[in-house]
Design an enzyme around this catalytic site. Structure first.
Site, mmCIF file in Angstrom:
data_model
loop_
_atom_site.group_PDB
_atom_site.id
_atom_site.type_symbol
_atom_site.label_atom_id
_atom_site.label_comp_id
_atom_site.label_asym_id
_atom_site.label_seq_id
_atom_site.Cartn_x
_atom_site.Cartn_y
_atom_site.Cartn_z
ATOM 1 N N GLY A 21 24.260 39.290 7.538
ATOM 2 C CA GLY A 21 24.802 39.338 8.895
ATOM 3 C C GLY A 21 24.988 37.937 9.449
ATOM 4 O O GLY A 21 24.126 37.079 9.295
ATOM 5 N N ASN A 116 16.299 37.460 3.461
ATOM 6 C CA ASN A 116 15.415 37.707 2.313
ATOM 7 C C ASN A 116 16.178 38.206 1.080
ATOM 8 O O ASN A 116 15.792 37.873 -0.043
ATOM 9 C CB ASN A 116 14.253 38.646 2.671
ATOM 10 C CG ASN A 116 14.624 39.612 3.788
ATOM 11 O OD1 ASN A 116 15.798 39.986 3.924
ATOM 12 N ND2 ASN A 116 13.658 40.021 4.576
ATOM 13 N N ASP A 146 16.974 38.521 12.606
ATOM 14 C CA ASP A 146 15.815 39.423 12.613
ATOM 15 C C ASP A 146 14.483 38.673 12.637
ATOM 16 O O ASP A 146 13.456 39.249 12.962
ATOM 17 C CB ASP A 146 15.846 40.324 11.368
ATOM 18 C CG ASP A 146 16.990 41.308 11.403
ATOM 19 O OD1 ASP A 146 17.521 41.551 12.503
ATOM 20 O OD2 ASP A 146 17.351 41.843 10.343
ATOM 21 N N GLU A 249 16.509 49.296 17.231
ATOM 22 C CA GLU A 249 17.274 50.271 16.446
ATOM 23 C C GLU A 249 16.432 50.844 15.305
ATOM 24 O O GLU A 249 16.730 51.911 14.788
ATOM 25 C CB GLU A 249 18.525 49.604 15.845
ATOM 26 C CG GLU A 249 18.203 48.478 14.877
ATOM 27 C CD GLU A 249 19.428 47.854 14.205
ATOM 28 O OE1 GLU A 249 20.552 48.250 14.511
ATOM 29 O OE2 GLU A 249 19.228 46.940 13.385
#
Lengths: 407, 407
Positions: A21, A116, A146, A249
């Site tokens: 992302g 990761n 994140d 989410e």
């Protein structure tokens, strides 16, 4: 010192890729890597992979060495992955193709900017190269909104996305106070609650800040129970006549099942086999329906849900600290290569919060590859809040915030 | 000069209210009104209505005269309605209660900050007062992110919300270029497409800007046809390998039915009997499903939808022009009162775009009350775009925008 012992430096080409992302500052890392590689005498060509390793194996490389400094600096300030990104999660077969592509283009220095999954790609490729006796140095440059990479205080990309949450929740809390009701905002972060937690920065520290939203924060680290949620919303509403809720989410029930799956119907899967949670508003709408159908407030209750979606990862107003660290982390990775290291990733270590100071540290690829860091217990308070310790952790990262003032 | 002839000024109290959906600069108007009223000798108390006329009829007034200048200035910079807002749309009975509340509190100067519904409230109250022989001056101060008030070049609140669209679409277009697919963003604006149209500012003007999103823009002024939409998305996707779409929440089919109603299932109604379009993500998700199910692209197509929700009306980074005009429009309304005018609303007239200059003009309440301005034909290009003329219109309003740079 982690990684291998110093080895003599081989001359050849370098390749840089961006994966996963996008973030608001991933191009700062691209710029930092190119700028540092230009000063590193052993590299001839600096290639950019189009759409990460996906483009690399298909021979889609761009010559970044040709880009003018001024142009690259403007690219650095642009959000999202300028090279294009990829959601591919290579297995060993795929990584063998990556290695073949590298050998073909005489790539001896491999830099992969990502989370990761990307560090795992680095790890596999590095191991295959060593097994084959092909001298290629592989480095992972951290990036993820994140904030879920091991060993790091935080991850480039997170401070800017956290800044977005602070802006969004403070404005939305004022909106919610204007037209009272229950407002549910769904925040990105599948497994780690750091980004949802950052909503708490919106409360500010001024007079009356205890009345500011978010009033309830639900993290993926704390099992979500419908009845408790409803009781908590009801209690806040009874006290303040309104309630602003931050929901990850990725919230799961006590059995570990995603609430997005149990409450809502249609969900996609991405290339990693993960259920697609962003870009689908089902969770927020389902939670809003739950509140509408169950809350006893007497009278008509106004309930709304917003799913922040992709704006939160690329909003073009990054945290200044984040921009700088994203650039410097990439420079640090190139320095590791220049020092003769064979592989590694980069961790951010915080030296102090006031004034904010950090430094970089080399870590093993295996320390970060395919692992997920979650919110530590000391950052969580009860079942629906973050701790003071989390606020002290997050506040220095996001830059200056607007001040919200009530009458 | 519209309005009534000059009438001798009566001494008494003033009341200010905020109504309808909040904006990023509605508190600038509150500040402007209070500051100007303090200098206006005929006003004793300056009351704020809590939650608009809803609070007024219930006697919920706050004494704004007591607020310190410095504090009010900080409130002015805070988004959303500091007094609280209201969705009530008063009929004549309700307006009679408003008038009674005004008489009880000796309110002689009535200022209502809001959109076309609020100006209609002003109009009814003003007419009732005149019929009753109660001398009360009623002024509407314009505010709406929808930009749908008659007679005005644009409306306070719109430039800041338009700025949000520019930021959002430019970052999201870069995101969409990073991970290509079809991305649909649903924008506020029930009847007027101005806010959706502002997405086009995200394209910028630099080299390669013709490749930037949004590639397709669907406005409520142009009937939406599913098959045409699918063909247009497919054509863009075939050309660029991606497609970013801006869709107004208020798009309707050729029969005038809301697509949100025909495609999606659950919809609320607000107090005005309007179908609730914001805060519900059904339209975006339904359009995304439509594309997923029908587009022939060969291979897996990535389709996502985001519904921008409430963030777009209150984002705490307003357009500087908007902040100034919102304040000055309120000052102008107070000046009308000071000049002895009996009632009126305030229109913004543009003098020039480069450099940007505007002035205010008094208009009749009936010229704006309960009327809706829509995008004029010259602002629309074909079925899925805005014109150069619209861009020239909108660009000066939103302030400086970040520059997006590609490799």
């Amino acid at each position: 010192m982690p990684g291998d012992d110093d080895a003599p430096l081989i001359k050849g080409n370098a390749a840089i890729g961006q994966s996963g992302g996008p973030t608001a500052v991933i191009n700062q890392s691209l710029y930092g890597a190119v700028a540092a590689l230009r000063e590193f005498g052993h590299v001839k060509k600096i290639y950019g992979m189009r759409h990460g390793v996906n483009g690399l194996v298909r021979g889609e490389l761009v010559d970044l060495g040709k880009e003018k400094e001024k142009h690259l600096k403007a690219v650095a300030r642009t959000p999202a992955a300028a090279l294009g990104s990829s959601r591919d999660k290579p297995d060993e077969d795929y990584c063998r193709k990556i290695l073949e592509a590298c050998e073909k283009a005489n790539i001896r220095y491999f830099f992969y900017i990502g989370g990761n999954d990307s560090s795992d790609t680095c790890r596999i490729v590095s191991e295959l190269a060593q097994r084959d006796g092909y001298d290629m140095r592989c480095f992972h440059i951290p990036k993820t909104v994140d904030n879920d990479l091991m060993e790091s205080d935080h991850t480039p990309g997170y401070p800017s996305a956290a800044r977005f949450q602070a802006f969004a929740f403070m404005a939305d809390s004022m909106d919610n106070a204007s037209l009272p009701g229950v407002k549910i905002n769904v925040v990105m972060g599948r497994n780690a609650g750091f980004l949802t937690a950052a909503s708490a920065l919106a409360r500010g520290r001024g007079k009356g800040s205890e009345r500011n939203g978010p009033h309830l924060i639900y993290l993926p680290e704390v099992p979500f129970e419908k009845d408790r949620f409803l009781a908590e919303v009801e209690a806040v509403y009874a006290r303040l006549g309104r309630c602003q809720v931050a929901v990850s989410e990725g919230i799961v029930d006590t059995g570990g099942r995603a609430i997005a799956t149990t409450l809502a119907q249609k969900l996609d899967q991405d290339a990693h086999g993960n259920v697609q949670l962003s870009g689908v508003s089902a969770l927020g709408d389902a939670l809003a329906d739950l509140v509408k159908d169950n809350l006893r407030t007497g009278g008509k209750l106004r309930v709304r849900a917003d799913t922040f979606g992709y704006l939160q990862r690329c909003w073009p107003d990054p945290s200044p600290i984040d921009s700088r660290e994203a650039r410097k982390a990439a420079e640090f990775a190139v320095k590791l290569a220049a020092k003769g290291q064979r592989s590694g990733s980069v961790a951010i270590e915080r030296i102090s919060s006031e004034p904010y100071k950090s430094r970089f540290r080399q870590i093993e690829l295996s320390a970060v590859a395919a692992k997920t860091r979650r919110m530590p217990p000391e950052f969580i308070e009860g079942g629906n809040n973050v701790s003071r310790k989390f606020l002290d952790y997050a506040r220095p990262l996001v830059g200056e915030l607007p001040e919200m003032m009530r009458l």
